[in-house]
Design a protein around this motif. Structure first.
Motif, PDB file in Angstrom:
ATOM      1  N   LYS A   1       0.828  -1.211   0.000  1.00 59.92           N
ATOM      2  CA  LYS A   1       0.000   0.000   0.000  1.00 59.92           C
ATOM      3  C   LYS A   1       0.855   1.252   0.000  1.00 59.92           C
ATOM      4  CE  LYS A   1      -4.457  -0.598   2.181  1.00 59.92           C
ATOM      5  NZ  LYS A   1      -5.084  -0.441   3.485  1.00 59.92           N
ATOM      6  N   ASP A   2       1.849   1.250   0.900  1.00 60.09           N
ATOM      7  CA  ASP A   2       2.628   2.485   1.090  1.00 60.09           C
ATOM      8  C   ASP A   2       3.869   2.516   0.209  1.00 60.09           C
ATOM      9  OD1 ASP A   2       0.737   2.717   3.039  1.00 60.09           O
ATOM     10  OD2 ASP A   2       2.054   2.084   4.678  1.00 60.09           O
ATOM     11  N   ARG A   3       4.039   1.427  -0.591  1.00 63.86           N
ATOM     12  CA  ARG A   3       5.191   1.339  -1.503  1.00 63.86           C
ATOM     13  C   ARG A   3       6.512   1.614  -0.773  1.00 63.86           C
ATOM     14  NH1 ARG A   3       3.476  -1.023  -5.307  1.00 63.86           N
ATOM     15  NH2 ARG A   3       1.448  -0.571  -6.126  1.00 63.86           N
ATOM     16  N   MET A   4       6.612   1.031   0.418  1.00 70.73           N
ATOM     17  CA  MET A   4       7.832   1.222   1.208  1.00 70.73           C
ATOM     18  C   MET A   4       8.698  -0.015   1.140  1.00 70.73           C
ATOM     19  SD  MET A   4       6.334   2.735   4.703  1.00 70.73           S
ATOM     20  CE  MET A   4       7.891   2.785   5.557  1.00 70.73           C
ATOM     21  N   ARG A   5       9.999   0.154   1.305  1.00 71.30           N
ATOM     22  CA  ARG A   5      10.872  -1.010   1.526  1.00 71.30           C
ATOM     23  C   ARG A   5      10.987  -1.136   3.042  1.00 71.30           C
ATOM     24  NH1 ARG A   5      16.288  -0.487  -1.285  1.00 71.30           N
ATOM     25  NH2 ARG A   5      16.244  -2.716  -1.666  1.00 71.30           N
ATOM     26  N   VAL A   6      10.742  -2.317   3.564  1.00 65.91           N
ATOM     27  CA  VAL A   6      10.592  -2.461   5.016  1.00 65.91           C
ATOM     28  C   VAL A   6      11.690  -3.343   5.598  1.00 65.91           C
ATOM     29  CG1 VAL A   6       9.035  -3.322   6.827  1.00 65.91           C
ATOM     30  CG2 VAL A   6       8.089  -2.194   4.806  1.00 65.91           C
ATOM     31  N   VAL A   7      12.181  -2.942   6.769  1.00 63.03           N
ATOM     32  CA  VAL A   7      13.121  -3.778   7.521  1.00 63.03           C
ATOM     33  C   VAL A   7      12.513  -4.010   8.900  1.00 63.03           C
ATOM     34  CG1 VAL A   7      15.432  -3.951   8.512  1.00 63.03           C
ATOM     35  CG2 VAL A   7      15.109  -2.816   6.308  1.00 63.03           C
ATOM     36  N   GLU A   8      12.284  -5.263   9.251  1.00 62.54           N
ATOM     37  CA  GLU A   8      11.648  -5.582  10.548  1.00 62.54           C
ATOM     38  C   GLU A   8      12.499  -6.662  11.226  1.00 62.54           C
ATOM     39  OE1 GLU A   8       8.426  -4.135  11.805  1.00 62.54           O
ATOM     40  OE2 GLU A   8       9.636  -4.971  13.423  1.00 62.54           O
ATOM     41  N   THR A   9      13.440  -6.212  12.042  1.00 65.64           N
ATOM     42  CA  THR A   9      14.363  -7.204  12.634  1.00 65.64           C
ATOM     43  C   THR A   9      14.492  -7.035  14.155  1.00 65.64           C
ATOM     44  OG1 THR A   9      16.178  -5.740  12.041  1.00 65.64           O
ATOM     45  CG2 THR A   9      15.794  -7.621  10.584  1.00 65.64           C
ATOM     46  N   ALA A  10      13.463  -6.438  14.774  1.00 64.35           N
ATOM     47  CA  ALA A  10      13.542  -6.264  16.238  1.00 64.35           C
ATOM     48  C   ALA A  10      13.422  -7.623  16.914  1.00 64.35           C
ATOM     49  CB  ALA A  10      12.428  -5.347  16.699  1.00 64.35           C
ATOM     50  N   TRP A  11      14.129  -7.812  18.040  1.00 56.70           N
ATOM     51  CA  TRP A  11      13.918  -9.019  18.844  1.00 56.70           C
ATOM     52  C   TRP A  11      12.625  -8.866  19.592  1.00 56.70           C
ATOM     53  CZ3 TRP A  11      16.851 -12.519  17.279  1.00 56.70           C
ATOM     54  CH2 TRP A  11      18.214 -12.371  17.117  1.00 56.70           C
TER      55      TRP A  11
ATOM     56  N   VAL B   1      28.036 -19.772  24.127  1.00 55.42           N
ATOM     57  CA  VAL B   1      28.915 -18.789  23.477  1.00 55.42           C
ATOM     58  C   VAL B   1      30.002 -19.501  22.688  1.00 55.42           C
ATOM     59  CG1 VAL B   1      28.585 -16.847  25.044  1.00 55.42           C
ATOM     60  CG2 VAL B   1      30.187 -18.672  25.669  1.00 55.42           C
ATOM     61  N   CYS B   2      29.645 -20.545  21.951  1.00 55.00           N
ATOM     62  CA  CYS B   2      30.649 -21.259  21.153  1.00 55.00           C
ATOM     63  C   CYS B   2      31.334 -20.224  20.257  1.00 55.00           C
ATOM     64  CB  CYS B   2      29.994 -22.338  20.320  1.00 55.00           C
ATOM     65  SG  CYS B   2      29.051 -23.474  21.338  1.00 55.00           S
ATOM     66  N   SER B   3      32.663 -20.274  20.231  1.00 59.44           N
ATOM     67  CA  SER B   3      33.390 -19.141  19.659  1.00 59.44           C
ATOM     68  C   SER B   3      33.265 -19.043  18.143  1.00 59.44           C
ATOM     69  CB  SER B   3      34.863 -19.227  20.055  1.00 59.44           C
ATOM     70  OG  SER B   3      35.434 -20.393  19.497  1.00 59.44           O
ATOM     71  N   PHE B   4      32.748 -20.115  17.499  1.00 60.76           N
ATOM     72  CA  PHE B   4      32.650 -20.093  16.035  1.00 60.76           C
ATOM     73  C   PHE B   4      31.256 -19.710  15.548  1.00 60.76           C
ATOM     74  CE2 PHE B   4      32.079 -24.335  17.835  1.00 60.76           C
ATOM     75  CZ  PHE B   4      30.781 -24.635  17.423  1.00 60.76           C
ATOM     76  N   CYS B   5      30.284 -19.608  16.465  1.00 54.58           N
ATOM     77  CA  CYS B   5      28.880 -19.688  16.049  1.00 54.58           C
ATOM     78  C   CYS B   5      28.156 -18.354  16.048  1.00 54.58           C
ATOM     79  CB  CYS B   5      28.157 -20.674  16.964  1.00 54.58           C
ATOM     80  SG  CYS B   5      26.481 -20.972  16.424  1.00 54.58           S
ATOM     81  N   VAL B   6      27.414 -18.129  14.979  1.00 52.08           N
ATOM     82  CA  VAL B   6      26.724 -16.862  14.792  1.00 52.08           C
ATOM     83  C   VAL B   6      25.289 -16.920  15.357  1.00 52.08           C
ATOM     84  CG1 VAL B   6      25.700 -17.311  12.491  1.00 52.08           C
ATOM     85  CG2 VAL B   6      26.629 -15.050  13.003  1.00 52.08           C
ATOM     86  N   VAL B   7      24.840 -18.141  15.702  1.00 53.35           N
ATOM     87  CA  VAL B   7      23.425 -18.313  16.089  1.00 53.35           C
ATOM     88  C   VAL B   7      22.987 -17.378  17.232  1.00 53.35           C
ATOM     89  CG1 VAL B   7      21.794 -19.957  17.160  1.00 53.35           C
ATOM     90  CG2 VAL B   7      23.137 -20.641  15.180  1.00 53.35           C
ATOM     91  N   PRO B   8      23.788 -17.226  18.308  1.00 49.53           N
ATOM     92  CA  PRO B   8      23.319 -16.324  19.372  1.00 49.53           C
ATOM     93  C   PRO B   8      23.093 -14.888  18.864  1.00 49.53           C
ATOM     94  CG  PRO B   8      25.115 -17.696  20.165  1.00 49.53           C
ATOM     95  CD  PRO B   8      25.032 -17.907  18.679  1.00 49.53           C
ATOM     96  N   HIS B   9      23.803 -14.516  17.778  1.00 48.50           N
ATOM     97  CA  HIS B   9      23.627 -13.165  17.240  1.00 48.50           C
ATOM     98  C   HIS B   9      22.437 -13.070  16.284  1.00 48.50           C
ATOM     99  CE1 HIS B   9      27.525 -12.352  18.944  1.00 48.50           C
ATOM    100  NE2 HIS B   9      27.988 -13.420  18.317  1.00 48.50           N
ATOM    101  N   THR B  10      22.056 -14.196  15.683  1.00 47.93           N
ATOM    102  CA  THR B  10      20.958 -14.135  14.708  1.00 47.93           C
ATOM    103  C   THR B  10      19.629 -14.621  15.277  1.00 47.93           C
ATOM    104  OG1 THR B  10      21.526 -16.326  13.863  1.00 47.93           O
ATOM    105  CG2 THR B  10      22.480 -14.450  12.715  1.00 47.93           C
ATOM    106  N   ARG B  11      19.702 -15.439  16.334  1.00 47.29           N
ATOM    107  CA  ARG B  11      18.455 -15.989  16.892  1.00 47.29           C
ATOM    108  C   ARG B  11      18.195 -15.508  18.314  1.00 47.29           C
ATOM    109  NH1 ARG B  11      14.805 -19.279  13.765  1.00 47.29           N
ATOM    110  NH2 ARG B  11      15.899 -19.566  11.834  1.00 47.29           N
ATOM    111  N   GLY B  12      19.167 -14.791  18.883  1.00 46.28           N
ATOM    112  CA  GLY B  12      18.947 -14.180  20.201  1.00 46.28           C
ATOM    113  C   GLY B  12      19.012 -15.151  21.367  1.00 46.28           C
ATOM    114  N   ARG B  13      18.572 -14.675  22.538  1.00 47.61           N
ATOM    115  CA  ARG B  13      18.639 -15.441  23.771  1.00 47.61           C
ATOM    116  C   ARG B  13      17.661 -16.615  23.727  1.00 47.61           C
ATOM    117  NH1 ARG B  13      21.152 -12.915  28.137  1.00 47.61           N
ATOM    118  NH2 ARG B  13      21.175 -15.078  28.827  1.00 47.61           N
TER     119      ARG B  13
END
Ligand code: SAM
Ligand code: SF4
Length: 458
Positions: free
Chosen positions: A122-132, A165-177
């Motif tokens: 409707k609003d022809r916007m590009r949207v970013v929705e990444t809040a935890w 906090v596995c030192s190689f893993c990105v999951v805690p940063h992408t999927r949160g607590r």
């Protein structure tokens, strides 16, 4: 409702079971907006790429897939959205990297798809929705049991995120607590799935055995297994440090908990495990497995292994080969180390000692060769035996055959026309490292009316 009845969506899913399950939830939200699945991506009015960022390669694949979908967008004016872990990680940067993308949404924003689409359309916007979503207020999307009608097996989400906090893993940063789903909700979803014919459920989460949804994970497993109509329960993935005595006991006395444990070890070197921040030693890992095997003889053990972790030398790697031989894993997912943003190993790779790419590849090949030999021996040991198979549907490579799994999660294709959801006995007459072939002997448990046979489906 702003959408017309004829709009079609296509979801391309990368990555793990969590992503596969998220894609199902996206489909359910879209069907409430009167979207229907498109048979191919070329027919879609809305394309969603559900991404994985666990390794760099996964991200590269996602970008080249997006590139391919760009022309469909041009020809059909389709909308393109990017969800999942890369979306969470890159946020608005993704809109710059791929200027034809209309919206970016993180794993916690699946329920907001209607509002996102409204803003885009409707609003022809590009949207970013990444809040935890705040942990206490997080509501797990409830699966619509109707989408599972006719299926023999289904995933049930029991937790999200990861507090390790596995030192190689990105999951805690992408999927949160970590947030655990209340156990009553899990049990009610399982009951609803059984009602539509599901016989096997797999409880999923990044680290399911650290579940804290009102009862410990071992009890949750027991209660799910004891739900009337459930034949088998599986779960994935687990961290070795949460493999409690209580969980091992469940394997000893609850036969509906399937005899398969996916327990990622990551390395066979204590020195590397310390740098990986895995907080167990090889000896401790082997001791826990020993208890598990005592509790359930014949249990299939699978694992994940990373080779070429920063600072890994030949001796460390020989430790991984020795561990693979000692455990005799049924199978393993093995990967070369990939430095990820914001992770300790990604940031300190040079300082700890980058393993040259050719060495990483050579180690991976040696490890995979060894694993293939072990897997082939285990599978060959099944030839001549009769095994119990839960039928999942027609075999992909030959739809005239049926496909299913043994309790150990071995895949079996066999001659027959038995409806999915049935449990049958199959005599095994051939094996490869990752599949068994056989012929059906008898039906142990017939499917109910919601299931169809391979021939009916074709
Ligand atoms: N939660 C699980 C655990 O603790 O073992 C693992 C989940 S992770 C999504 C799946 C697998 O990806 C890991 O077990 C690991 O082997 C692999 N992986 C994760 N980060 C990686 C990286 N930076 N490079 C290579 N492989 C990686
Ligand atoms: Fe990643 Fe698994 Fe470690 Fe969590 S436990 S940080 S998901 S590897």
């Amino acid at each position: 409702m702003p959408m017309s009845a004829s709009k079609r969506y296509f979801i391309h899913t990368f990555g793990c079971q969590m992503n596969a399950s998220d894609s199902l939830r996206m489909g359910e939200v879209l069907s409430q907006l009167k979207y229907v699945p498109a048979p191919t991506v070329e027919d879609a009015d809305l394309i969603i790429v559900n991404t994985c960022s666990i390794r760099e390669k996964a991200e590269d694949k996602m970008l080249s897939t997006l590139g391919r979908y760009r022309s469909i967008k041009m020809s059909r004016h389709a909308l393109i959205g990017v969800g999942g872990c890369v979306a969470q990680q890159e946020k608005s940067r993704l809109l710059q990297r791929a200027p034809f993308v209309d919206f970016v949404f993180g794993p916690d924003a699946i329920g907001k798809l209607p509002q996102i689409l409204e803003r885009v359309e409707k609003d022809r916007m590009r949207v970013v929705e990444t809040a935890w979503m705040d942990s206490e207020h997080y509501l797990f999307p409830r699966a619509d049991p109707q989408t599972a009608r006719g299926k023999a097996t289904e995933f049930v989400t029991v937790m999200k995120g990861c507090d390790n906090v596995c030192s190689f893993c990105v999951v805690p940063h992408t999927r949160g607590r970590e947030v655990s789903r209340p156990f009553e909700e899990v049990l009610s979803e399982v009951r609803a799935l059984v009602e539509v014919g599901v016989r096997e459920v797999t409880l999923i989460g990044q680290n399911v055995n650290s579940y804290r949804g009102g009862i410990p994970f071992a009890q949750l497993l027991r209660r799910v297994a004891q739900t009337p109509g459930v034949e088998r329960v599986r779960f994935t993935t687990s961290h070795p440090h949460d493999l409690s005595d209580e969980l091992i006991e469940v394997f000893a006395d609850e036969p509906r908990v399937a005899p398969h444990f996916h327990l990622p070890v990551q390395s066979g070197s204590d020195r590397v495990l310390v740098r990986m921040r895995r907080d167990y030693t090889v000896k401790q890992y082997l001791e826990r497995l020993g208890l598990l095997r005592q509790a359930r003889p014949g249990i299939a053990i699978t694992t994940d292994i990373i080779v070429g972790f920063p600072g890994e030398d030949e001796d460390d790697f020989l430790g991984t080969l020795a561990l693979t031989r000692a455990v005799r894993f049924e199978s393993q997912f093995s990967f070369v180390f990939s430095p990820r943003p914001r992770t300790a190993a990604g940031l300190h790779e040079r300082e700890w000692g980058t393993v040259p790419h050719e060495v990483k590849i050579e180690r991976l090949e040696r490890l995979q060769r060894l694993q293939r030999e072990i897997s082939a021996e285990i599978m060959l040991g099944q030839v001549g035996r009769e095994v119990e198979v839960l039928v999942e549907g027609p075999a992909k490579h030959d739809p005239s055959k049926c496909f299913g799994r043994t309790p150990e999660n071995r895949t079996v294709s066999f001659d027959g026309d038995t409806p999915s959801g049935s449990t049958v006995v199959v005599a095994i007459h051939a094996a490869s490292p990752n599949a068994l072939r056989g012929s059906q002997r008898r039906v142990l448990q017939p499917a109910d009316g919601s299931h169809r046979s391979a021939r009916e489906r074709c």
